[in-house]
Enzyme design. Sequence first.
Site, short mmCIF file in Angstrom:
data_model
loop_
_atom_site.label_atom_id
_atom_site.label_comp_id
_atom_site.label_asym_id
_atom_site.label_seq_id
_atom_site.Cartn_x
_atom_site.Cartn_y
_atom_site.Cartn_z
CE LYS A 22 -6.86 -6.43 0.57
NZ LYS A 22 -5.55 -7.08 0.34
CG ASN A 23 -7.62 -1.97 0.14
OD1 ASN A 23 -7.13 -3.02 0.58
ND2 ASN A 23 -7.25 -1.46 -1.01
NE ARG A 93 0.00 -3.83 2.34
CZ ARG A 93 -0.57 -4.47 1.33
NH1 ARG A 93 -0.24 -5.71 1.08
NH2 ARG A 93 -1.48 -3.88 0.58
CB CYS A 117 1.73 -7.79 -1.77
SG CYS A 117 0.03 -8.26 -2.09
CE LYS A 162 5.41 7.20 0.21
NZ LYS A 162 6.22 5.98 0.02
CB SER A 164 0.96 6.62 5.12
OG SER A 164 0.71 5.31 5.63
CG ASP A 307 -4.28 -1.37 -4.72
OD1 ASP A 307 -3.05 -1.62 -4.73
OD2 ASP A 307 -4.96 -1.40 -3.68
CB ILE A 329 2.13 4.32 -4.58
CG1 ILE A 329 1.23 5.38 -5.23
CG2 ILE A 329 1.67 4.02 -3.15
CD1 ILE A 329 1.20 6.71 -4.51
#
Length: 424
Positions: A22-23, A93, A117, A162, A164, A307, A329
Amino acid sequence: MEKFRVHGPFTLSGTVDISGAKNAALPILFAAVLATEPVTLTNVPDLKDVDTTFKILRKLGVVVERDESGAVQIDASKIDHYVAPYELVKTMRASIWALAPLVARFHEGQVSLPGGCTIGARPVDMHISGLEKMGALIELDEGYVKATSNGRLHGARIYMDKVSVGATLSVMMAATLAEGTTTIENAAREPEIVDTALFLNAMGAKISGAGTDTITIEGVERLTGCQHRIVADRIETGTFLVAAAVSGGKITCRGTKADTLEAVIEKLREAGMEVTVTEDTITLDSKGQRPKAVNIRTMPHPGFPTDMQAQFTLLNVVAEGTSRITETIFENRFMHIPELNRMGAKGEIEGNTAICHGVEKLKSAEVMATDLRASISLVLAGCIASGETIVDRIYHIDRGYEHIEDKLRGIGAKIERFSTKFEE
Protein backbone atom coordinates in the site's frame (compact mmCIF):
# COMPACT_ATOMS: atom_id res chain seq x y z
CA MET A 1 -20.55 -0.89 11.47
CA GLU A 2 -18.63 -4.01 10.48
CA LYS A 3 -16.83 -6.18 13.02
CA PHE A 4 -14.77 -9.37 13.12
CA ARG A 5 -15.72 -12.38 15.22
CA VAL A 6 -12.68 -14.55 15.95
CA HIS A 7 -12.96 -17.97 17.62
CA GLY A 8 -9.65 -18.96 19.20
CA PRO A 9 -7.24 -20.32 20.06
CA PHE A 10 -5.57 -21.98 17.09
CA THR A 11 -2.17 -22.42 15.49
CA LEU A 12 -1.62 -20.39 12.33
CA SER A 13 0.34 -22.35 9.72
CA GLY A 14 0.57 -22.50 5.94
CA THR A 15 1.55 -20.33 2.98
CA VAL A 16 0.46 -16.73 2.35
CA ASP A 17 0.80 -14.87 -0.94
CA ILE A 18 1.91 -11.33 -0.10
CA SER A 19 0.11 -8.42 -1.75
CA GLY A 20 1.58 -5.29 -3.27
CA ALA A 21 2.62 -2.61 -0.79
CA LYS A 22 0.00 0.00 0.00
CA ASN A 23 2.76 2.44 0.95
CA ALA A 24 4.23 2.13 -2.56
CA ALA A 25 0.96 1.85 -4.49
CA LEU A 26 -0.49 5.13 -3.19
CA PRO A 27 2.43 7.46 -4.10
CA ILE A 28 2.90 5.65 -7.42
CA LEU A 29 -0.78 6.11 -8.30
CA PHE A 30 -0.50 9.84 -7.58
CA ALA A 31 2.83 10.04 -9.44
CA ALA A 32 1.07 8.73 -12.56
CA VAL A 33 -0.48 12.22 -12.81
CA LEU A 34 2.95 13.38 -14.02
CA ALA A 35 2.76 11.27 -17.20
CA THR A 36 1.36 12.50 -20.52
CA GLU A 37 0.76 8.91 -21.65
CA PRO A 38 -1.03 5.90 -20.10
CA VAL A 39 0.75 3.74 -17.53
CA THR A 40 0.01 0.16 -16.45
CA LEU A 41 0.54 -1.01 -12.87
CA THR A 42 0.43 -4.61 -11.65
CA ASN A 43 0.36 -6.05 -8.10
CA VAL A 44 -1.82 -3.12 -6.98
CA PRO A 45 -3.54 -4.21 -3.74
CA ASP A 46 -7.34 -4.21 -3.48
CA LEU A 47 -7.71 -1.84 -0.51
CA LYS A 48 -10.01 0.92 0.68
CA ASP A 49 -7.20 3.52 0.46
CA VAL A 50 -6.45 2.44 -3.12
CA ASP A 51 -10.13 2.84 -4.01
CA THR A 52 -10.12 6.31 -2.44
CA THR A 53 -7.06 7.20 -4.54
CA PHE A 54 -8.86 6.01 -7.68
CA LYS A 55 -11.78 8.30 -6.80
CA ILE A 56 -9.49 11.30 -6.27
CA LEU A 57 -7.72 10.66 -9.58
CA ARG A 58 -11.05 10.38 -11.40
CA LYS A 59 -12.13 13.71 -9.87
CA LEU A 60 -9.07 15.23 -11.52
CA GLY A 61 -10.07 13.82 -14.90
CA VAL A 62 -7.77 10.79 -14.87
CA VAL A 63 -9.10 7.61 -16.51
CA VAL A 64 -8.54 4.70 -14.11
CA GLU A 65 -9.47 1.12 -14.98
CA ARG A 66 -8.70 -2.20 -13.29
CA ASP A 67 -8.95 -5.25 -15.57
CA GLU A 68 -9.84 -8.86 -14.71
CA SER A 69 -6.20 -9.71 -14.01
CA GLY A 70 -6.01 -6.92 -11.41
CA ALA A 71 -3.75 -4.71 -13.53
CA VAL A 72 -4.53 -0.99 -13.31
CA GLN A 73 -4.40 1.31 -16.33
CA ILE A 74 -4.06 5.04 -15.66
CA ASP A 75 -4.41 7.71 -18.34
CA ALA A 76 -3.71 11.22 -17.04
CA SER A 77 -3.43 12.79 -20.49
CA LYS A 78 -6.73 14.67 -20.21
CA ILE A 79 -6.69 16.07 -16.68
CA ASP A 80 -9.05 19.05 -16.52
CA HIS A 81 -9.50 19.63 -12.80
CA TYR A 82 -6.86 20.47 -10.21
CA VAL A 83 -8.64 20.09 -6.85
CA ALA A 84 -8.64 17.03 -4.55
CA PRO A 85 -11.87 17.61 -2.56
CA TYR A 86 -12.48 17.34 1.15
CA GLU A 87 -15.11 14.58 0.95
CA LEU A 88 -12.46 12.18 -0.40
CA VAL A 89 -9.29 13.55 1.19
CA LYS A 90 -10.74 13.58 4.72
CA THR A 91 -10.47 9.78 4.96
CA MET A 92 -6.84 9.42 3.89
CA ARG A 93 -3.78 11.50 4.74
CA ALA A 94 -1.87 10.17 1.69
CA SER A 95 -4.05 12.47 -0.43
CA ILE A 96 -1.46 15.22 0.09
CA TRP A 97 0.61 13.41 -2.58
CA ALA A 98 -1.80 14.76 -5.21
CA LEU A 99 -0.39 18.27 -4.73
CA ALA A 100 3.20 17.88 -5.98
CA PRO A 101 2.38 16.20 -9.32
CA LEU A 102 -0.35 18.75 -10.06
CA VAL A 103 1.82 21.81 -9.45
CA ALA A 104 4.81 20.21 -11.22
CA ARG A 105 2.91 19.39 -14.40
CA PHE A 106 0.05 21.93 -14.52
CA HIS A 107 1.51 24.70 -12.30
CA GLU A 108 -1.51 24.63 -9.99
CA GLY A 109 -3.15 22.29 -7.52
CA GLN A 110 -5.40 22.28 -4.47
CA VAL A 111 -5.70 19.57 -1.85
CA SER A 112 -7.88 19.60 1.24
CA LEU A 113 -5.95 19.09 4.45
CA PRO A 114 -5.89 15.29 4.81
CA GLY A 115 -7.28 12.77 7.30
CA GLY A 116 -6.48 9.09 7.94
CA CYS A 117 -5.35 7.31 11.11
CA THR A 118 -5.51 9.35 14.31
CA ILE A 119 -2.00 8.55 15.59
CA GLY A 120 -0.55 11.91 16.52
CA ALA A 121 0.56 14.94 14.56
CA ARG A 122 1.40 14.33 10.91
CA PRO A 123 2.02 17.88 9.65
CA VAL A 124 2.11 18.65 5.94
CA ASP A 125 4.59 21.47 6.59
CA MET A 126 7.56 19.57 5.13
CA HIS A 127 5.67 18.81 1.92
CA ILE A 128 4.81 22.51 1.61
CA SER A 129 8.26 23.89 2.44
CA GLY A 130 9.87 21.58 -0.12
CA LEU A 131 7.56 22.84 -2.87
CA GLU A 132 8.16 26.45 -1.80
CA LYS A 133 11.92 26.00 -2.14
CA MET A 134 11.30 24.86 -5.71
CA GLY A 135 9.38 28.03 -6.53
CA ALA A 136 5.77 27.13 -5.71
CA LEU A 137 3.52 29.73 -4.09
CA ILE A 138 1.52 28.20 -1.25
CA GLU A 139 -1.70 29.45 0.34
CA LEU A 140 -3.82 27.89 3.07
CA ASP A 141 -7.43 28.85 2.42
CA GLU A 142 -10.60 27.42 3.98
CA GLY A 143 -8.99 24.08 4.78
CA TYR A 144 -7.25 23.71 1.42
CA VAL A 145 -3.56 23.82 0.53
CA LYS A 146 -3.28 25.75 -2.76
CA ALA A 147 -0.06 25.59 -4.77
CA THR A 148 0.73 27.57 -7.92
CA SER A 149 3.88 28.26 -9.91
CA ASN A 150 4.84 30.72 -12.61
CA GLY A 151 5.99 28.16 -15.16
CA ARG A 152 8.14 25.15 -14.31
CA LEU A 153 9.39 24.58 -10.79
CA HIS A 154 13.13 24.96 -10.39
CA GLY A 155 15.69 22.63 -8.88
CA ALA A 156 16.79 23.24 -5.30
CA ARG A 157 18.85 21.81 -2.46
CA ILE A 158 16.35 20.61 0.13
CA TYR A 159 17.44 19.44 3.57
CA MET A 160 14.78 17.52 5.50
CA ASP A 161 14.81 18.73 9.11
CA LYS A 162 13.25 15.41 10.07
CA VAL A 163 13.34 12.16 8.10
CA SER A 164 9.93 12.05 6.40
CA VAL A 165 8.76 9.40 3.93
CA GLY A 166 5.81 11.50 2.79
CA ALA A 167 7.76 14.71 2.22
CA THR A 168 10.64 12.89 0.51
CA LEU A 169 8.14 11.41 -1.95
CA SER A 170 6.41 14.76 -2.57
CA VAL A 171 9.67 16.56 -3.35
CA MET A 172 10.95 13.68 -5.49
CA MET A 173 7.76 13.72 -7.59
CA ALA A 174 7.80 17.49 -8.05
CA ALA A 175 11.50 17.55 -8.93
CA THR A 176 11.10 15.17 -11.87
CA LEU A 177 9.59 17.96 -14.02
CA ALA A 178 11.50 20.87 -12.47
CA GLU A 179 14.06 22.89 -14.38
CA GLY A 180 17.53 21.96 -13.14
CA THR A 181 18.75 19.58 -10.46
CA THR A 182 17.20 18.94 -7.05
CA THR A 183 19.06 17.34 -4.16
CA ILE A 184 17.17 15.93 -1.16
CA GLU A 185 19.41 15.58 1.89
CA ASN A 186 18.47 13.59 4.99
CA ALA A 187 16.00 11.81 2.72
CA ALA A 188 13.94 8.84 3.90
CA ARG A 189 15.33 5.50 2.71
CA GLU A 190 12.27 3.22 2.75
CA PRO A 191 11.87 0.51 0.07
CA GLU A 192 8.65 2.21 -1.04
CA ILE A 193 10.67 5.31 -1.97
CA VAL A 194 12.99 3.11 -4.03
CA ASP A 195 9.98 1.57 -5.78
CA THR A 196 8.46 4.98 -6.53
CA ALA A 197 11.80 6.14 -7.97
CA LEU A 198 11.95 3.02 -10.17
CA PHE A 199 8.47 3.85 -11.47
CA LEU A 200 9.36 7.49 -12.15
CA ASN A 201 12.58 6.47 -13.91
CA ALA A 202 10.62 4.02 -16.06
CA MET A 203 8.57 7.04 -17.20
CA GLY A 204 11.74 8.92 -18.12
CA ALA A 205 12.73 10.65 -14.88
CA LYS A 206 16.39 10.93 -13.89
CA ILE A 207 16.58 9.98 -10.22
CA SER A 208 19.65 8.58 -8.46
CA GLY A 209 20.36 7.75 -4.83
CA ALA A 210 16.89 6.49 -3.83
CA GLY A 211 17.38 4.21 -0.82
CA THR A 212 20.20 6.41 0.52
CA ASP A 213 19.95 9.61 2.55
CA THR A 214 20.79 11.78 -0.48
CA ILE A 215 18.57 11.66 -3.57
CA THR A 216 19.42 13.59 -6.72
CA ILE A 217 16.80 14.39 -9.37
CA GLU A 218 17.67 15.95 -12.71
CA GLY A 219 14.50 17.51 -14.07
CA VAL A 220 13.10 16.57 -17.50
CA GLU A 221 10.47 18.29 -19.65
CA ARG A 222 7.94 15.44 -19.77
CA LEU A 223 7.28 11.93 -18.50
CA THR A 224 5.83 9.19 -20.68
CA GLY A 225 4.00 5.87 -20.26
CA CYS A 226 5.43 2.70 -18.74
CA GLN A 227 4.62 -0.61 -17.07
CA HIS A 228 5.55 -1.22 -13.43
CA ARG A 229 4.96 -3.91 -10.78
CA ILE A 230 4.35 -2.66 -7.23
CA VAL A 231 6.86 -3.98 -4.68
CA ALA A 232 5.67 -6.58 -2.13
CA ASP A 233 4.23 -5.32 1.16
CA ARG A 234 6.94 -5.76 3.79
CA ILE A 235 4.53 -4.83 6.60
CA GLU A 236 2.00 -7.48 5.58
CA THR A 237 4.92 -9.92 5.39
CA GLY A 238 6.06 -9.02 8.90
CA THR A 239 2.51 -9.26 10.20
CA PHE A 240 2.10 -12.87 9.03
CA LEU A 241 5.53 -13.81 10.39
CA VAL A 242 4.42 -12.50 13.79
CA ALA A 243 1.17 -14.47 13.41
CA ALA A 244 3.21 -17.68 13.25
CA ALA A 245 5.43 -16.60 16.14
CA VAL A 246 2.58 -15.83 18.57
CA SER A 247 0.45 -18.86 17.67
CA GLY A 248 3.16 -21.54 17.71
CA GLY A 249 2.88 -22.06 13.97
CA LYS A 250 4.92 -22.13 10.78
CA ILE A 251 4.14 -19.71 7.95
CA THR A 252 5.78 -19.14 4.58
CA CYS A 253 5.28 -15.70 3.02
CA ARG A 254 5.53 -15.97 -0.76
CA GLY A 255 6.33 -13.23 -3.27
CA THR A 256 8.24 -11.01 -0.84
CA LYS A 257 11.80 -9.80 -0.23
CA ALA A 258 13.80 -10.35 2.95
CA ASP A 259 16.13 -7.40 2.28
CA THR A 260 13.24 -4.98 2.92
CA LEU A 261 12.58 -6.46 6.37
CA GLU A 262 15.99 -7.05 7.93
CA ALA A 263 15.33 -5.32 11.27
CA VAL A 264 12.09 -7.28 11.78
CA ILE A 265 13.71 -10.62 10.88
CA GLU A 266 16.58 -9.89 13.29
CA LYS A 267 14.11 -9.27 16.14
CA LEU A 268 12.13 -12.42 15.33
CA ARG A 269 15.32 -14.46 15.52
CA GLU A 270 16.18 -12.72 18.80
CA ALA A 271 12.75 -13.86 20.03
CA GLY A 272 13.85 -17.45 19.42
CA MET A 273 12.12 -18.00 16.09
CA GLU A 274 13.69 -19.89 13.18
CA VAL A 275 13.53 -17.69 10.06
CA THR A 276 14.71 -18.91 6.65
CA VAL A 277 14.74 -16.88 3.45
CA THR A 278 14.97 -17.52 -0.28
CA GLU A 279 14.94 -15.06 -3.16
CA ASP A 280 11.17 -14.53 -2.90
CA THR A 281 10.01 -16.29 0.29
CA ILE A 282 10.41 -15.91 4.05
CA THR A 283 9.46 -18.76 6.40
CA LEU A 284 9.07 -18.51 10.18
CA ASP A 285 8.95 -21.76 12.14
CA SER A 286 8.19 -21.29 15.83
CA LYS A 287 8.62 -25.04 16.48
CA GLY A 288 5.72 -24.63 18.90
CA GLN A 289 7.84 -22.54 21.25
CA ARG A 290 6.70 -19.44 23.10
CA PRO A 291 8.61 -16.35 21.90
CA LYS A 292 11.13 -14.59 24.12
CA ALA A 293 10.59 -10.92 24.97
CA VAL A 294 12.52 -8.46 22.78
CA ASN A 295 13.13 -4.75 23.24
CA ILE A 296 12.04 -2.57 20.31
CA ARG A 297 12.84 1.00 19.32
CA THR A 298 11.10 2.26 16.18
CA MET A 299 13.32 4.17 13.75
CA PRO A 300 13.28 5.33 10.13
CA HIS A 301 14.38 2.66 7.64
CA PRO A 302 16.61 0.65 7.85
CA GLY A 303 15.68 0.68 11.55
CA PHE A 304 12.69 -1.10 13.07
CA PRO A 305 9.50 0.10 11.30
CA THR A 306 6.83 1.89 13.31
CA ASP A 307 4.22 0.01 11.27
CA MET A 308 5.36 -3.25 12.94
CA GLN A 309 5.27 -1.87 16.47
CA ALA A 310 1.71 -2.98 17.32
CA GLN A 311 2.34 -6.52 16.07
CA PHE A 312 5.48 -6.80 18.21
CA THR A 313 3.54 -5.42 21.16
CA LEU A 314 1.28 -8.46 20.81
CA LEU A 315 4.33 -10.73 20.55
CA ASN A 316 5.80 -9.23 23.70
CA VAL A 317 2.63 -9.46 25.80
CA VAL A 318 2.60 -13.25 25.27
CA ALA A 319 6.39 -13.72 25.38
CA GLU A 320 8.63 -15.05 28.14
CA GLY A 321 9.97 -12.08 30.08
CA THR A 322 9.56 -8.31 30.19
CA SER A 323 10.27 -5.93 27.32
CA ARG A 324 10.34 -2.23 26.51
CA ILE A 325 8.95 -0.80 23.27
CA THR A 326 9.91 2.80 22.47
CA GLU A 327 8.00 4.65 19.74
CA THR A 328 10.08 7.47 18.22
CA ILE A 329 8.16 8.12 14.98
CA PHE A 330 4.56 8.94 15.95
CA GLU A 331 2.80 10.20 19.04
CA ASN A 332 -0.19 8.40 20.51
CA ARG A 333 0.57 5.03 18.91
CA PHE A 334 -0.05 2.78 21.91
CA MET A 335 -3.85 2.85 21.81
CA HIS A 336 -3.90 -0.92 21.26
CA ILE A 337 -2.37 -1.59 24.68
CA PRO A 338 -5.49 -0.86 26.78
CA GLU A 339 -7.42 -3.10 24.38
CA LEU A 340 -4.86 -5.92 24.74
CA ASN A 341 -5.05 -5.46 28.52
CA ARG A 342 -8.79 -6.19 28.29
CA MET A 343 -7.72 -9.59 26.97
CA GLY A 344 -5.44 -10.28 29.93
CA ALA A 345 -2.21 -8.67 28.72
CA LYS A 346 -0.02 -6.75 31.16
CA GLY A 347 1.10 -3.62 29.34
CA GLU A 348 1.98 -0.22 30.80
CA ILE A 349 2.56 3.06 28.98
CA GLU A 350 5.20 5.53 30.18
CA GLY A 351 5.43 8.45 27.76
CA ASN A 352 6.67 7.13 24.43
CA THR A 353 7.59 3.73 25.91
CA ALA A 354 5.45 0.68 26.59
CA ILE A 355 6.50 -1.94 29.12
CA CYS A 356 5.16 -5.43 28.43
CA HIS A 357 5.14 -8.18 31.06
CA GLY A 358 4.59 -11.43 29.19
CA VAL A 359 1.66 -13.70 30.08
CA GLU A 360 1.18 -17.29 28.92
CA LYS A 361 -2.33 -16.87 27.51
CA LEU A 362 -4.85 -14.23 26.48
CA LYS A 363 -8.60 -14.48 26.96
CA SER A 364 -11.33 -13.35 24.61
CA ALA A 365 -12.98 -9.93 24.90
CA GLU A 366 -14.74 -7.24 22.91
CA VAL A 367 -12.10 -4.79 21.69
CA MET A 368 -11.97 -1.76 19.44
CA ALA A 369 -9.47 -1.06 16.66
CA THR A 370 -8.01 2.45 16.80
CA ASP A 371 -5.77 2.54 13.74
CA LEU A 372 -4.61 0.29 10.91
CA ARG A 373 -1.75 -1.57 12.59
CA ALA A 374 -3.45 -1.71 16.01
CA SER A 375 -6.41 -3.39 14.34
CA ILE A 376 -4.39 -6.31 12.98
CA SER A 377 -2.69 -6.86 16.35
CA LEU A 378 -6.14 -7.21 17.96
CA VAL A 379 -7.31 -9.67 15.29
CA LEU A 380 -4.18 -11.78 15.83
CA ALA A 381 -4.74 -11.55 19.59
CA GLY A 382 -8.20 -13.00 18.98
CA CYS A 383 -6.60 -15.86 17.06
CA ILE A 384 -4.58 -16.95 20.09
CA ALA A 385 -7.10 -16.09 22.84
CA SER A 386 -9.48 -18.64 24.34
CA GLY A 387 -13.08 -18.01 23.33
CA GLU A 388 -14.85 -15.55 21.05
CA THR A 389 -13.21 -12.17 20.46
CA ILE A 390 -15.11 -9.33 18.76
CA VAL A 391 -13.01 -6.65 17.03
CA ASP A 392 -14.92 -3.42 16.34
CA ARG A 393 -14.14 -0.65 13.82
CA ILE A 394 -12.45 -2.96 11.34
CA TYR A 395 -12.73 -0.35 8.59
CA HIS A 396 -9.19 0.52 9.70
CA ILE A 397 -7.93 -2.93 8.67
CA ASP A 398 -9.53 -2.70 5.22
CA ARG A 399 -7.39 0.37 4.55
CA GLY A 400 -4.17 -1.64 4.60
CA TYR A 401 -4.70 -5.42 4.46
CA GLU A 402 -6.01 -7.06 1.28
CA HIS A 403 -8.63 -9.81 1.78
CA ILE A 404 -7.41 -10.28 5.34
CA GLU A 405 -10.04 -12.74 6.56
CA ASP A 406 -9.53 -14.97 3.49
CA LYS A 407 -5.78 -15.04 4.08
CA LEU A 408 -6.23 -15.80 7.79
CA ARG A 409 -8.72 -18.60 7.06
CA GLY A 410 -6.16 -20.04 4.64
CA ILE A 411 -3.70 -20.54 7.52
CA GLY A 412 -6.21 -21.94 10.01
CA ALA A 413 -8.10 -19.02 11.56
CA LYS A 414 -11.80 -19.11 12.38
CA ILE A 415 -12.86 -15.57 11.58
CA GLU A 416 -16.00 -13.99 10.19
CA ARG A 417 -17.07 -10.46 9.28
CA PHE A 418 -20.50 -9.29 10.39
CA SER A 419 -22.47 -6.05 10.48
CA THR A 420 -24.38 -4.35 13.28
CA LYS A 421 -27.12 -1.94 12.28
CA PHE A 422 -27.24 0.19 15.39
CA GLU A 423 -24.58 1.80 17.55
CA GLU A 424 -25.40 2.96 21.07
